[in-house]
Scaffold this motif. Structure first.
Motif, PDB file in Angstrom:
ATOM      1  N   ALA A  29       1.008  -1.308   0.028  1.00  0.00           N
ATOM      2  CA  ALA A  29       0.015   0.021   0.173  1.00  0.00           C
ATOM      3  C   ALA A  29       0.814   1.229  -0.138  1.00  0.00           C
ATOM      4  CB  ALA A  29      -0.974   0.191   1.245  1.00  0.00           C
ATOM      5  N   GLN A  30       1.916   1.230   0.938  1.00  0.00           N
ATOM      6  CA  GLN A  30       2.962   2.311   0.750  1.00  0.00           C
ATOM      7  C   GLN A  30       3.597   2.528  -0.682  1.00  0.00           C
ATOM      8  OE1 GLN A  30       5.197   1.005   4.140  1.00  0.00           O
ATOM      9  NE2 GLN A  30       4.446   2.306   5.495  1.00  0.00           N
ATOM     10  N   ALA A  31       3.833   1.597  -0.918  1.00  0.00           N
ATOM     11  CA  ALA A  31       4.280   1.483  -2.632  1.00  0.00           C
ATOM     12  C   ALA A  31       3.682   2.366  -3.526  1.00  0.00           C
ATOM     13  CB  ALA A  31       4.941   0.214  -3.036  1.00  0.00           C
ATOM     14  N   LEU A  32       2.257   1.862  -3.637  1.00  0.00           N
ATOM     15  CA  LEU A  32       1.488   2.465  -4.357  1.00  0.00           C
ATOM     16  C   LEU A  32       0.864   3.744  -4.068  1.00  0.00           C
ATOM     17  CD1 LEU A  32      -1.160  -0.625  -4.563  1.00  0.00           C
ATOM     18  CD2 LEU A  32       0.540   0.290  -6.494  1.00  0.00           C
ATOM     19  N   GLU A  49      10.241  -3.730  -3.136  1.00  0.00           N
ATOM     20  CA  GLU A  49      11.577  -4.101  -2.870  1.00  0.00           C
ATOM     21  C   GLU A  49      12.132  -3.096  -2.268  1.00  0.00           C
ATOM     22  OE1 GLU A  49      15.165  -6.543  -4.920  1.00  0.00           O
ATOM     23  OE2 GLU A  49      13.780  -5.449  -6.098  1.00  0.00           O
ATOM     24  N   LYS A  50      12.175  -1.889  -2.688  1.00  0.00           N
ATOM     25  CA  LYS A  50      12.852  -0.674  -2.129  1.00  0.00           C
ATOM     26  C   LYS A  50      12.512  -0.576  -0.697  1.00  0.00           C
ATOM     27  CE  LYS A  50      13.227   1.862  -6.567  1.00  0.00           C
ATOM     28  NZ  LYS A  50      12.791   3.040  -7.400  1.00  0.00           N
ATOM     29  N   ILE A  51      11.227  -0.454  -0.641  1.00  0.00           N
ATOM     30  CA  ILE A  51      10.797  -0.348   0.774  1.00  0.00           C
ATOM     31  C   ILE A  51      11.184  -1.468   1.712  1.00  0.00           C
ATOM     32  CG2 ILE A  51       8.503  -0.315   2.127  1.00  0.00           C
ATOM     33  CD1 ILE A  51       7.369   1.216  -0.243  1.00  0.00           C
ATOM     34  N   MET A  52      11.275  -2.667   1.361  1.00  0.00           N
ATOM     35  CA  MET A  52      11.615  -3.956   2.040  1.00  0.00           C
ATOM     36  C   MET A  52      12.884  -4.556   1.992  1.00  0.00           C
ATOM     37  SD  MET A  52       8.082  -5.953   2.088  1.00  0.00           S
ATOM     38  CE  MET A  52       8.232  -6.679   3.461  1.00  0.00           C
TER      39      MET A  52
END
Length: 130
Positions: A29-32, A49-52
């Motif tokens: 949800a954050q990525a979108l 992937e960047k977030i995690m």
């Protein structure tokens, strides 16, 4: 619990040494949201992937039986789960993942707990038109 409420925090399948599928719900949800609320699937997955990146374990990067990378498969399952809970649009064009207004609000919140699932219409319910 109400008839369609379940404990959504428990993952159906946990593989030793991997993140649970629920770990991908909020990052998706954050990525979108970072991508303007809507993105092609591949772009959304890359943003997750960047977030995690610091959280993904070696076992998450392994291939599953279908030949896909485990964490990417979990992101696709996360999309389905968010859709079931009304956080991702069900009628977006093929290959496009899009947050609903509720999904945008949920993405900015601190809780990763999902709201109750969307009630499914009863196929046996008779519809009347006036």
């Amino acid at each position: 619990l109400f008839p369609y409420e379940k404990d959504e925090e428990v993952d159906q399948e946990i593989v030793a040494g991997t993140l649970p599928q629920s770990a991908f719900w909020h990052p998706l949800a954050q990525a979108l949201l970072r991508l303007g609320g809507s993105a092609q699937a591949g772009t959304a997955i890359a943003e997750v992937e960047k977030i995690m990146d610091g959280e993904l374990k070696a076992a998450d990067r392994e291939l599953v039986a279908t030949g896909s990378v485990r964490w990417m498969t979990n992101v696709r399952f996360a999309r389905q789960k968010l859709k079931e809970h009304g956080l991702i649009m069900a009628n977006s064009p093929h290959g496009t993942w899009e947050l609903t207004d509720a999904g945008s609000r949920w993405a900015t919140g601190e809780s990763s707990r999902l709201p109750a699932p969307m009630a499914q219409p009863d196929p046996n319910q008779q519809l009347f038109s006036f």
